[in-house]
Design a protein around this motif. Structure first.
Motif, PDB file in Angstrom:
ATOM      1  N   GLU A  74      23.023 -45.583 166.878  1.00  0.00           N
ATOM      2  CA  GLU A  74      24.359 -44.999 166.881  1.00  0.00           C
ATOM      3  C   GLU A  74      25.186 -45.536 165.709  1.00  0.00           C
ATOM      4  O   GLU A  74      25.907 -44.780 165.049  1.00  0.00           O
ATOM      5  CB  GLU A  74      25.070 -45.312 168.209  1.00  0.00           C
ATOM      6  CG  GLU A  74      24.488 -44.609 169.422  1.00  0.00           C
ATOM      7  CD  GLU A  74      23.312 -45.355 170.051  1.00  0.00           C
ATOM      8  OE1 GLU A  74      22.886 -44.956 171.143  1.00  0.00           O
ATOM      9  OE2 GLU A  74      22.826 -46.342 169.440  1.00  0.00           O
TER      10      GLU A  74
ATOM     11  N   TRP B 282      26.646 -43.484 162.494  1.00  0.00           N
ATOM     12  CA  TRP B 282      28.042 -43.581 162.080  1.00  0.00           C
ATOM     13  C   TRP B 282      28.113 -43.913 160.591  1.00  0.00           C
ATOM     14  O   TRP B 282      28.873 -43.291 159.837  1.00  0.00           O
ATOM     15  CB  TRP B 282      28.760 -44.662 162.891  1.00  0.00           C
ATOM     16  CG  TRP B 282      30.246 -44.698 162.699  1.00  0.00           C
ATOM     17  CD1 TRP B 282      31.199 -44.119 163.491  1.00  0.00           C
ATOM     18  CD2 TRP B 282      30.964 -45.355 161.629  1.00  0.00           C
ATOM     19  NE1 TRP B 282      32.454 -44.368 162.994  1.00  0.00           N
ATOM     20  CE2 TRP B 282      32.345 -45.109 161.843  1.00  0.00           C
ATOM     21  CE3 TRP B 282      30.584 -46.102 160.530  1.00  0.00           C
ATOM     22  CZ2 TRP B 282      33.337 -45.611 160.996  1.00  0.00           C
ATOM     23  CZ3 TRP B 282      31.566 -46.586 159.657  1.00  0.00           C
ATOM     24  CH2 TRP B 282      32.921 -46.348 159.903  1.00  0.00           C
TER      25      TRP B 282
ATOM     26  N   ARG C 173      22.132 -30.110 167.941  1.00  0.00           N
ATOM     27  CA  ARG C 173      23.043 -31.224 167.647  1.00  0.00           C
ATOM     28  C   ARG C 173      22.848 -31.758 166.230  1.00  0.00           C
ATOM     29  O   ARG C 173      23.801 -32.225 165.600  1.00  0.00           O
ATOM     30  CB  ARG C 173      22.873 -32.327 168.686  1.00  0.00           C
ATOM     31  CG  ARG C 173      23.306 -31.896 170.071  1.00  0.00           C
ATOM     32  CD  ARG C 173      23.692 -33.057 170.936  1.00  0.00           C
ATOM     33  NE  ARG C 173      23.933 -32.635 172.304  1.00  0.00           N
ATOM     34  CZ  ARG C 173      24.559 -33.361 173.209  1.00  0.00           C
ATOM     35  NH1 ARG C 173      24.993 -34.576 172.894  1.00  0.00           N
ATOM     36  NH2 ARG C 173      24.737 -32.908 174.433  1.00  0.00           N
TER      37      ARG C 173
ATOM     38  N   ASP D 190      33.338 -40.961 163.642  1.00  0.00           N
ATOM     39  CA  ASP D 190      33.614 -41.105 165.075  1.00  0.00           C
ATOM     40  C   ASP D 190      33.230 -39.823 165.815  1.00  0.00           C
ATOM     41  O   ASP D 190      32.616 -39.865 166.891  1.00  0.00           O
ATOM     42  CB  ASP D 190      35.096 -41.397 165.309  1.00  0.00           C
ATOM     43  CG  ASP D 190      35.482 -42.839 165.005  1.00  0.00           C
ATOM     44  OD1 ASP D 190      34.594 -43.641 164.650  1.00  0.00           O
ATOM     45  OD2 ASP D 190      36.682 -43.163 165.126  1.00  0.00           O
ATOM     46  N   ALA D 191      33.592 -38.680 165.232  1.00  0.00           N
ATOM     47  CA  ALA D 191      33.270 -37.401 165.865  1.00  0.00           C
ATOM     48  C   ALA D 191      31.761 -37.179 165.925  1.00  0.00           C
ATOM     49  O   ALA D 191      31.251 -36.575 166.889  1.00  0.00           O
ATOM     50  CB  ALA D 191      33.942 -36.261 165.097  1.00  0.00           C
TER      51      ALA D 191
ATOM     52  N   ARG E 255      30.441 -38.749 168.958  1.00  0.00           N
ATOM     53  CA  ARG E 255      30.754 -37.956 170.161  1.00  0.00           C
ATOM     54  C   ARG E 255      29.736 -36.825 170.324  1.00  0.00           C
ATOM     55  O   ARG E 255      29.313 -36.524 171.445  1.00  0.00           O
ATOM     56  CB  ARG E 255      32.173 -37.403 170.057  1.00  0.00           C
ATOM     57  CG  ARG E 255      33.256 -38.495 170.090  1.00  0.00           C
ATOM     58  CD  ARG E 255      34.652 -37.901 170.119  1.00  0.00           C
ATOM     59  NE  ARG E 255      35.663 -38.940 170.124  1.00  0.00           N
ATOM     60  CZ  ARG E 255      36.330 -39.353 169.053  1.00  0.00           C
ATOM     61  NH1 ARG E 255      36.066 -38.807 167.871  1.00  0.00           N
ATOM     62  NH2 ARG E 255      37.241 -40.291 169.156  1.00  0.00           N
TER      63      ARG E 255
ATOM     64  N   GLY F 118      26.757 -37.971 171.938  1.00  0.00           N
ATOM     65  CA  GLY F 118      26.892 -38.329 173.354  1.00  0.00           C
ATOM     66  C   GLY F 118      27.380 -39.742 173.605  1.00  0.00           C
ATOM     67  O   GLY F 118      27.270 -40.241 174.728  1.00  0.00           O
TER      68      GLY F 118
ATOM     69  N   PRO G 141      29.908 -42.478 174.592  1.00  0.00           N
ATOM     70  CA  PRO G 141      31.178 -42.489 175.336  1.00  0.00           C
ATOM     71  C   PRO G 141      32.292 -43.131 174.517  1.00  0.00           C
ATOM     72  O   PRO G 141      32.041 -43.985 173.659  1.00  0.00           O
ATOM     73  CB  PRO G 141      30.853 -43.313 176.587  1.00  0.00           C
ATOM     74  CG  PRO G 141      29.654 -44.117 176.219  1.00  0.00           C
ATOM     75  CD  PRO G 141      28.889 -43.314 175.233  1.00  0.00           C
ATOM     76  N   GLU G 142      33.516 -42.734 174.806  1.00  0.00           N
ATOM     77  CA  GLU G 142      34.666 -43.199 174.031  1.00  0.00           C
ATOM     78  C   GLU G 142      34.773 -44.727 174.022  1.00  0.00           C
ATOM     79  O   GLU G 142      35.124 -45.322 172.996  1.00  0.00           O
ATOM     80  CB  GLU G 142      35.946 -42.589 174.616  1.00  0.00           C
ATOM     81  CG  GLU G 142      37.147 -42.648 173.693  1.00  0.00           C
ATOM     82  CD  GLU G 142      37.043 -41.678 172.524  1.00  0.00           C
ATOM     83  OE1 GLU G 142      37.660 -41.964 171.478  1.00  0.00           O
ATOM     84  OE2 GLU G 142      36.335 -40.653 172.657  1.00  0.00           O
TER      85      GLU G 142
ATOM     86  N   LEU H 127      32.849 -46.507 171.155  1.00  0.00           N
ATOM     87  CA  LEU H 127      33.055 -46.148 169.758  1.00  0.00           C
ATOM     88  C   LEU H 127      33.454 -47.344 168.895  1.00  0.00           C
ATOM     89  O   LEU H 127      32.912 -47.541 167.803  1.00  0.00           O
ATOM     90  CB  LEU H 127      34.126 -45.054 169.635  1.00  0.00           C
ATOM     91  CG  LEU H 127      33.683 -43.626 169.942  1.00  0.00           C
ATOM     92  CD1 LEU H 127      34.863 -42.675 169.830  1.00  0.00           C
ATOM     93  CD2 LEU H 127      32.573 -43.196 168.995  1.00  0.00           C
TER      94      LEU H 127
END
Length: 228
Positions: free
Chosen positions: A98, A102, A168, A200-201, A204, A207, A209-210, A213
């Protein structure tokens, strides 16, 4: 007669330009970037590019065999550096997928926003769909595949079926390249803030979760800092 001592021997310039420190080939690319994005690709001749670069038209053909070759070089320059970053991030298995995703998105956005001219807007030219730009499309496809590989490595991405994974991946690359249109509508938009918001988007879409981040963003920033 021999040239005076200290004078450089080379292809004559059509007109003098302020010293930029660029090699003639890079002068041509810089001139073309300006003219293609301000006057339009179709409306710009190789003569206009040569004159803007301070070269004779015949000298331009020493570096490029035509306008399509110049455009291809500009387009490849918007994706090759991102592909190199992507390869490094894919190989960096010690970091969370992840965070690597980013970092890739952030780096890609910064590249697309780099420089005074919105070169990404040239992606939309109908001419770019022809076989003359096969290398650009190949490099872009490899970059897209890297996005997909990092997506699969994420906790949520590993559980996606093939169709959802492909969708995706398309969304991730499309999100990154959407900054081209944002920049065209608002040239003054801060590239740094845009890169963070887009990255950041991207998580999302993957998948994430906020609540996760912030730490992943910090890890992604550390990855990018380590590459400099």
């Amino acid at each position: 007669m021999s040239p005076p001592v200290g004078r450089k021997v080379g292809r004559p310039r059509a007109q003098e330009r302020p010293a930029s420190g660029l090699e003639p080939r890079e002068e041509v690319l810089a001139a073309a970037a300006e003219l293609f994005t301000t006057h339009g690709y179709t409306a710009t001749s190789t003569r206009a590019v040569a004159e803007r670069a301070g070269l004779r038209q015949a000298s331009l053909y020493h570096y490029f065999d035509g306008k399509q070759a110049i455009l291809a070089a500009l387009l490849e320059g918007t994706v090759r550096p991102s592909l190199e970053v992507a390869r490094e991030l894919v190989a960096c298995s010690g970091a969370a997928a992840e965070a690597r995703l980013w970092a890739l998105c952030h780096s890609d956005v910064k590249l697309l926003c780099r420089g005074p001219h919105n070169l990404g807007a040239l992606y939309l030219l109908p001419e770019v769909q022809t076989e003359h730009f096969a290398v650009f499309h190949q490099v872009r496809a490899e970059l897209k595949a890297a996005y997909g590989e990092l997506l699969v490595g994420t906790e949520r991405g590993a559980a996606l079926g093939p169709q959802e994974r492909a969708l995706r991946t398309d969304l991730l690359l499309g999100l990154t390249e959407s900054v081209i249109l944002i920049r065209r509508a608002d040239p003054a938009r801060d590239p740094a803030a845009l890169a963070v918001a887009t990255a950041d988007a991207a998580l999302r879409i993957a998948g994430v979760p906020e609540r996760s981040l912030a730490p992943l963003r910090r890890e992604g920033q550390q990855l990018l800092a380590a590459q400099r």
